[in-house]
Design a protein around this motif. Structure first.
Motif, PDB file in Angstrom:
ATOM      1  N   GLY A 110       0.808  -1.215   0.000  1.00  0.00           N
ATOM      2  CA  GLY A 110       0.000   0.000   0.000  1.00  0.00           C
ATOM      3  C   GLY A 110       0.836   1.255   0.000  1.00  0.00           C
ATOM      4  N   LYS A 111       1.892   1.270   0.802  1.00  0.00           N
ATOM      5  CA  LYS A 111       2.750   2.457   0.874  1.00  0.00           C
ATOM      6  C   LYS A 111       3.526   2.648  -0.418  1.00  0.00           C
ATOM      7  CE  LYS A 111       5.957   4.873   3.854  1.00  0.00           C
ATOM      8  NZ  LYS A 111       6.608   5.555   2.762  1.00  0.00           N
ATOM      9  N   VAL A 112       4.054   1.578  -0.966  1.00  0.00           N
ATOM     10  CA  VAL A 112       4.808   1.673  -2.216  1.00  0.00           C
ATOM     11  C   VAL A 112       3.892   2.108  -3.353  1.00  0.00           C
ATOM     12  CG1 VAL A 112       6.012   0.286  -3.955  1.00  0.00           C
ATOM     13  CG2 VAL A 112       6.634   0.084  -1.564  1.00  0.00           C
ATOM     14  N   GLY A 113       2.710   1.540  -3.419  1.00  0.00           N
ATOM     15  CA  GLY A 113       1.770   1.926  -4.467  1.00  0.00           C
ATOM     16  C   GLY A 113       1.362   3.379  -4.390  1.00  0.00           C
ATOM     17  N   SER A 114       1.095   3.858  -3.195  1.00  0.00           N
ATOM     18  CA  SER A 114       0.709   5.260  -3.073  1.00  0.00           C
ATOM     19  C   SER A 114       1.879   6.198  -3.343  1.00  0.00           C
ATOM     20  CB  SER A 114       0.131   5.528  -1.683  1.00  0.00           C
ATOM     21  OG  SER A 114       1.136   5.401  -0.701  1.00  0.00           O
ATOM     22  N   ASN A 115       3.087   5.803  -2.954  1.00  0.00           N
ATOM     23  CA  ASN A 115       4.251   6.643  -3.247  1.00  0.00           C
ATOM     24  C   ASN A 115       4.557   6.683  -4.736  1.00  0.00           C
ATOM     25  OD1 ASN A 115       4.822   7.535  -0.695  1.00  0.00           O
ATOM     26  ND2 ASN A 115       6.156   5.832  -0.210  1.00  0.00           N
ATOM     27  N   ILE A 116       4.417   5.562  -5.406  1.00  0.00           N
ATOM     28  CA  ILE A 116       4.660   5.543  -6.850  1.00  0.00           C
ATOM     29  C   ILE A 116       3.617   6.383  -7.572  1.00  0.00           C
ATOM     30  CG2 ILE A 116       4.602   4.062  -8.890  1.00  0.00           C
ATOM     31  CD1 ILE A 116       5.981   1.927  -7.207  1.00  0.00           C
ATOM     32  N   ALA A 117       2.368   6.247  -7.183  1.00  0.00           N
ATOM     33  CA  ALA A 117       1.312   7.022  -7.834  1.00  0.00           C
ATOM     34  C   ALA A 117       1.477   8.517  -7.604  1.00  0.00           C
ATOM     35  CB  ALA A 117      -0.047   6.563  -7.321  1.00  0.00           C
ATOM     36  N   SER A 118       1.911   8.897  -6.417  1.00  0.00           N
ATOM     37  CA  SER A 118       2.068  10.329  -6.146  1.00  0.00           C
ATOM     38  C   SER A 118       3.335  10.917  -6.724  1.00  0.00           C
ATOM     39  CB  SER A 118       2.033  10.573  -4.639  1.00  0.00           C
ATOM     40  OG  SER A 118       3.178  10.010  -4.031  1.00  0.00           O
ATOM     41  N   SER A 119       4.306  10.084  -7.051  1.00  0.00           N
ATOM     42  CA  SER A 119       5.557  10.621  -7.585  1.00  0.00           C
ATOM     43  C   SER A 119       5.628  10.614  -9.106  1.00  0.00           C
ATOM     44  CB  SER A 119       6.742   9.843  -7.016  1.00  0.00           C
ATOM     45  OG  SER A 119       6.717   8.523  -7.473  1.00  0.00           O
ATOM     46  N   PHE A 120       4.590  10.147  -9.787  1.00  0.00           N
ATOM     47  CA  PHE A 120       4.624  10.139 -11.245  1.00  0.00           C
ATOM     48  C   PHE A 120       4.796  11.543 -11.824  1.00  0.00           C
ATOM     49  CE2 PHE A 120       2.348   5.904 -12.151  1.00  0.00           C
ATOM     50  CZ  PHE A 120       3.570   5.280 -12.297  1.00  0.00           C
ATOM     51  N   ARG A 121       4.164  12.503 -11.240  1.00  0.00           N
ATOM     52  CA  ARG A 121       4.233  13.858 -11.774  1.00  0.00           C
ATOM     53  C   ARG A 121       5.590  14.509 -11.539  1.00  0.00           C
ATOM     54  NH1 ARG A 121       0.369  16.718 -13.651  1.00  0.00           N
ATOM     55  NH2 ARG A 121      -1.793  16.122 -13.625  1.00  0.00           N
ATOM     56  N   ASN A 122       6.356  13.979 -10.605  1.00  0.00           N
ATOM     57  CA  ASN A 122       7.620  14.623 -10.257  1.00  0.00           C
ATOM     58  C   ASN A 122       8.774  14.238 -11.173  1.00  0.00           C
ATOM     59  OD1 ASN A 122       6.373  15.876  -8.118  1.00  0.00           O
ATOM     60  ND2 ASN A 122       6.879  14.250  -6.696  1.00  0.00           N
ATOM     61  N   TYR A 123       8.650  13.198 -11.926  1.00  0.00           N
ATOM     62  CA  TYR A 123       9.750  12.756 -12.770  1.00  0.00           C
ATOM     63  C   TYR A 123       9.764  13.528 -14.085  1.00  0.00           C
ATOM     64  CZ  TYR A 123      10.526   8.900  -9.599  1.00  0.00           C
ATOM     65  OH  TYR A 123      10.806   8.162  -8.496  1.00  0.00           O
ATOM     66  N   ALA A 124      10.944  13.916 -14.476  1.00  0.00           N
ATOM     67  CA  ALA A 124      11.086  14.716 -15.691  1.00  0.00           C
ATOM     68  C   ALA A 124      10.844  13.903 -16.952  1.00  0.00           C
ATOM     69  CB  ALA A 124      12.474  15.332 -15.723  1.00  0.00           C
ATOM     70  N   PHE A 125      11.121  12.629 -16.916  1.00  0.00           N
ATOM     71  CA  PHE A 125      10.968  11.814 -18.115  1.00  0.00           C
ATOM     72  C   PHE A 125       9.526  11.445 -18.397  1.00  0.00           C
ATOM     73  CE2 PHE A 125      11.744   8.789 -14.714  1.00  0.00           C
ATOM     74  CZ  PHE A 125      10.728   7.872 -14.899  1.00  0.00           C
ATOM     75  N   LEU A 126       8.594  11.794 -17.531  1.00  0.00           N
ATOM     76  CA  LEU A 126       7.199  11.448 -17.756  1.00  0.00           C
ATOM     77  C   LEU A 126       6.639  12.167 -18.977  1.00  0.00           C
ATOM     78  CD1 LEU A 126       4.882   9.791 -16.637  1.00  0.00           C
ATOM     79  CD2 LEU A 126       4.207  11.771 -15.312  1.00  0.00           C
ATOM     80  N   SER A 127       7.084  13.389 -19.199  1.00  0.00           N
ATOM     81  CA  SER A 127       6.583  14.118 -20.364  1.00  0.00           C
ATOM     82  C   SER A 127       7.067  13.490 -21.668  1.00  0.00           C
ATOM     83  CB  SER A 127       7.022  15.571 -20.292  1.00  0.00           C
ATOM     84  OG  SER A 127       8.434  15.660 -20.313  1.00  0.00           O
ATOM     85  N   LYS A 128       8.204  12.805 -21.641  1.00  0.00           N
ATOM     86  CA  LYS A 128       8.684  12.122 -22.842  1.00  0.00           C
ATOM     87  C   LYS A 128       7.932  10.819 -23.077  1.00  0.00           C
ATOM     88  CE  LYS A 128      13.214  14.064 -22.212  1.00  0.00           C
ATOM     89  NZ  LYS A 128      14.586  13.814 -21.798  1.00  0.00           N
TER      90      LYS A 128
END
Length: 102
Positions: free
Chosen positions: A76-94
């Motif tokens: 649960g903690k890992v899933g919520s941290n991954i979901a909340s950190s998607f916007r913070n990564y620079a490569f997401l826009s690519k």
């Protein structure tokens, strides 16, 4: 590779080491609840010694509850941290060109 290692180290810190506190807190409460329930069930019979409460609690927590509950807590903690950190990564826009829609 040089840009991956800092992100990897940050992920290890966020998902692994920062999870120790919540696991300890929930494990203490889980142990207390199992001990109270075991004591309540075994205290009625005068033929059962009181140290069996500790032995039964230890065995039930070590063998059955700990792996299951700790894995659920961490999932649960890992899933919520991954979901909340998607916007913070620079490569997401690519990876997702439709990011501007979100």
């Amino acid at each position: 590779m040089e840009t991956f290692l800092p992100i990897h180290d940050q992920g290890i810190q966020l998902l692994g080491i920062d999870s120790i506190g919540i696991v300890v807190i929930l494990s203490v409460f889980m142990g207390a609840i199992v001990t109270i329930q075991t004591a309540f069930q075994l205290s009625d019979d005068p033929l059962i010694p009181t140290y069996y409460i500790a032995m039964a609690t230890r065995e039930s927590i070590t063998l059955e509850f700990s792996p299951t509950v700790v894995s659920l807590i961490l999932a649960g903690k890992v899933g919520s941290n991954i979901a909340s950190s998607f916007r913070n990564y620079a490569f997401l826009s690519k990876l997702m060109p439709w990011r501007s829609w979100v």
